[in-house]
Motif scaffolding. Structure first.
Motif, PDB file in Angstrom:
ATOM      1  N   THR A 210      13.368  48.982  41.238  1.00  0.00           N
ATOM      2  CA  THR A 210      13.751  50.351  41.547  1.00  0.00           C
ATOM      3  C   THR A 210      12.917  51.465  40.751  1.00  0.00           C
ATOM      4  O   THR A 210      13.008  52.777  41.180  1.00  0.00           O
ATOM      5  N   GLY A 211      12.258  50.878  39.551  1.00  0.00           N
ATOM      6  CA  GLY A 211      11.524  52.058  38.962  1.00  0.00           C
ATOM      7  C   GLY A 211      10.343  51.293  38.222  1.00  0.00           C
ATOM      8  O   GLY A 211      10.360  50.103  37.844  1.00  0.00           O
ATOM      9  N   TYR A 212       9.320  51.759  38.218  1.00  0.00           N
ATOM     10  CA  TYR A 212       8.007  51.083  37.387  1.00  0.00           C
ATOM     11  C   TYR A 212       7.062  52.030  37.035  1.00  0.00           C
ATOM     12  O   TYR A 212       6.737  53.308  37.798  1.00  0.00           O
ATOM     13  N   VAL A 213       6.401  52.180  35.741  1.00  0.00           N
ATOM     14  CA  VAL A 213       5.502  52.863  35.224  1.00  0.00           C
ATOM     15  C   VAL A 213       4.708  52.152  34.331  1.00  0.00           C
ATOM     16  O   VAL A 213       5.177  51.605  33.651  1.00  0.00           O
ATOM     17  N   ALA A 214       3.527  52.220  34.568  1.00  0.00           N
ATOM     18  CA  ALA A 214       2.338  51.487  33.830  1.00  0.00           C
ATOM     19  C   ALA A 214       1.335  52.421  33.256  1.00  0.00           C
ATOM     20  O   ALA A 214       0.797  53.509  34.040  1.00  0.00           O
ATOM     21  N   TRP A 215       0.755  52.240  32.126  1.00  0.00           N
ATOM     22  CA  TRP A 215      -0.031  53.244  31.550  1.00  0.00           C
ATOM     23  C   TRP A 215      -1.140  52.422  31.073  1.00  0.00           C
ATOM     24  O   TRP A 215      -1.138  51.407  30.023  1.00  0.00           O
TER      25      TRP A 215
ATOM     26  N   GLN B 182      17.824  55.170  45.197  1.00  0.00           N
ATOM     27  CA  GLN B 182      18.834  54.660  46.096  1.00  0.00           C
ATOM     28  C   GLN B 182      20.037  54.733  45.553  1.00  0.00           C
ATOM     29  O   GLN B 182      21.111  54.529  46.123  1.00  0.00           O
ATOM     30  N   ARG B 183      20.155  54.427  44.088  1.00  0.00           N
ATOM     31  CA  ARG B 183      21.457  54.312  43.436  1.00  0.00           C
ATOM     32  C   ARG B 183      21.785  55.306  42.366  1.00  0.00           C
ATOM     33  O   ARG B 183      22.369  55.005  41.132  1.00  0.00           O
ATOM     34  N   GLY B 184      20.798  56.481  42.633  1.00  0.00           N
ATOM     35  CA  GLY B 184      21.130  57.493  41.464  1.00  0.00           C
ATOM     36  C   GLY B 184      20.259  57.163  40.096  1.00  0.00           C
ATOM     37  O   GLY B 184      20.640  57.621  38.983  1.00  0.00           O
ATOM     38  N   GLU B 185      19.205  56.471  40.278  1.00  0.00           N
ATOM     39  CA  GLU B 185      18.323  56.056  39.198  1.00  0.00           C
ATOM     40  C   GLU B 185      17.733  57.651  38.517  1.00  0.00           C
ATOM     41  O   GLU B 185      17.981  57.296  37.369  1.00  0.00           O
ATOM     42  N   ILE B 186      17.351  58.294  39.217  1.00  0.00           N
ATOM     43  CA  ILE B 186      16.819  59.419  38.830  1.00  0.00           C
ATOM     44  C   ILE B 186      17.622  60.357  37.870  1.00  0.00           C
ATOM     45  O   ILE B 186      17.484  60.674  36.630  1.00  0.00           O
ATOM     46  N   SER B 187      18.916  60.475  38.214  1.00  0.00           N
ATOM     47  CA  SER B 187      19.941  61.056  37.421  1.00  0.00           C
ATOM     48  C   SER B 187      20.077  60.422  35.970  1.00  0.00           C
ATOM     49  O   SER B 187      20.138  60.924  34.972  1.00  0.00           O
ATOM     50  N   ARG B 188      20.207  59.123  35.938  1.00  0.00           N
ATOM     51  CA  ARG B 188      20.658  58.402  34.775  1.00  0.00           C
ATOM     52  C   ARG B 188      19.346  58.453  33.771  1.00  0.00           C
ATOM     53  O   ARG B 188      19.485  58.551  32.520  1.00  0.00           O
ATOM     54  N   ILE B 189      18.248  58.411  34.127  1.00  0.00           N
ATOM     55  CA  ILE B 189      17.068  58.171  33.704  1.00  0.00           C
ATOM     56  C   ILE B 189      16.683  59.610  32.898  1.00  0.00           C
ATOM     57  O   ILE B 189      16.353  59.911  31.787  1.00  0.00           O
ATOM     58  N   TRP B 190      16.787  60.804  33.798  1.00  0.00           N
ATOM     59  CA  TRP B 190      16.791  62.275  33.301  1.00  0.00           C
ATOM     60  C   TRP B 190      17.798  62.282  32.056  1.00  0.00           C
ATOM     61  O   TRP B 190      17.497  62.987  31.132  1.00  0.00           O
ATOM     62  N   ASN B 191      19.080  61.835  32.333  1.00  0.00           N
ATOM     63  CA  ASN B 191      20.045  62.081  31.303  1.00  0.00           C
ATOM     64  C   ASN B 191      19.596  61.255  30.012  1.00  0.00           C
ATOM     65  O   ASN B 191      19.983  61.799  29.066  1.00  0.00           O
ATOM     66  N   LYS B 192      19.092  60.171  30.080  1.00  0.00           N
ATOM     67  CA  LYS B 192      18.777  59.404  28.782  1.00  0.00           C
ATOM     68  C   LYS B 192      17.467  60.143  28.169  1.00  0.00           C
ATOM     69  O   LYS B 192      17.583  59.974  26.981  1.00  0.00           O
TER      70      LYS B 192
END
Length: 338
Positions: free
Chosen positions: A52-57, A240-250
């Motif tokens: 549901t989430g992925y970031v690569a650098w 889909q499951r509120g991932e943005i909110s949880r990641i933002w809060n962390k």
């Protein structure tokens, strides 16, 4: 007797010489093997159907921005080293300064190219996220293979760290007080950390299986396709499951756009990330938030911009930012200096 004695001595000498040659050859071979570079991880292999989430650098020393960043970092390390060094004769001090500079530059160069990646998938509960982190160091090569072998011996004798072998990879479970544990394993020149054992075994499966990487399903695949493949930092997060909110809060701990709690990000469909280091000690990012429609994006662009500014200004880095509407997207162009 004398002839036999000489032959015996000759034989002993030849035997000793052979042993020395074999020992030296073995050492040379081992050193050459130890410093042999590996292969840089293709982080897209970690994206699966449930991701549901992925970031690569991806950082390469040849990139102008990365080279400038490393040079700035090296100068900072050099200044700190010079401040902490005992004062000696100016001629010796100048020689030590040059020696430190060359050594630090060599160490930093040996870190590149590298890939750092993060992926997340759903946990057992509706608000649980299981994370996977990895760093791939191409030049570490067999040095990490050797480290893995030494770790296996040391941790195996400790009796504290549990280990499980999955498809040829030894996965260690590092205990954390009151927080369960973290799974950890080394594969070639890549290091992996995950929230749980199952996430680690899934990562091994995706790396072992032949053929193309497993494609993601739903919104993540669509979001990733909108980010240019050549961008050094690229990724996406679905909602889909509120991932943005949880990641933002962390990450920030601050209220979202126009309010606090999960409702602040509830209607957003996802976010993409694209970023690069520049040649003047700064990083440029484009965060693109996908709204349900263009009308929704128009009403939220100012709130999203204000939330991002509040979160990033708290880091203390000089910030330049512009938020704008682009159809159903809210695009925020960011520049963090120093």
């Amino acid at each position: 007797m004398q002839a036999k004695g000489r032959k015996f001595l000759y034989g002993c000498g030849i035997g000793c010489l052979a042993v020395i040659i074999l020992a030296v050859g073995s050492c040379v071979t081992f050193v050459a093997w130890l410093h042999r570079p590996g292969e840089l991880l293709q982080p897209e292999r970690l994206v699966g159907a449930d991701t549901t989430g992925y970031v690569a650098w991806t950082l390469r020393f040849e990139d102008p921005g990365t080279g400038e960043f490393v040079q700035t970092l090296m100068e900072g390390v050099q200044r700190a080293s010079e401040r902490n060094r005992v004062k000696v004769h100016p001629m010796i001090d100048s020689w030590l300064t040059g020696l430190d500079r060359r050594r630090n530059q060599k160490k930093l160069r040996e870190m590149f190219p590298l890939v750092a990646a993060w992926a997340v998938r759903p946990g057992s509960g509706p608000a649980d996220d299981l994370h996977l982190y990895t760093v791939s160091l191409e030049r570490a090569g067999n040095q990490l293979v050797f480290t893995d072998w030494l770790l296996g011996m040391a941790l195996g004798m400790s009796g504290v760290v549990a280990a499980e072998t999955h498809r040829g990879e030894r996965i260690y479970m590092l205990p954390l007080d009151r927080q369960g544990g973290v799974a950890f394993f080394i594969r070639g020149n890549d290091l992996f950390f995950s929230s749980d054992l199952e996430t680690a075994t899934r990562a091994v499966d995706s790396l072992v299986e032949e053929g193309p990487a497993a494609g993601s399903a739903g919104d993540l695949d669509e979001l990733l396709r909108s980010v240019p493949a050549e961008t050094p930092m690229r990724g996406a997060i679905t909602n889909q499951r509120g991932e943005i909110s949880r990641i933002w809060n962390k990450l920030s701990g601050l209220p979202g756009p126009g309010g606090s709690g999960s409702d602040a990000w509830a209607d957003f469909r996802g976010v993409t990330i694209a970023g690069t280091l520049t040649g003047d000690d700064s990083i440029e990012l484009e965060l693109s938030f996908r709204c349900p429609d263009a009308a929704s994006a128009a009403t939220r662009v100012e709130a999203v911009g204000a939330a991002l500014r509040a979160a990033l200004e708290s880091t203390g880095f000089p910030l330049e930012m512009e938020a704008r509407q682009d159809g159903e997207w809210i695009r925020a162009d960011l520049r963090l200096s120093e």
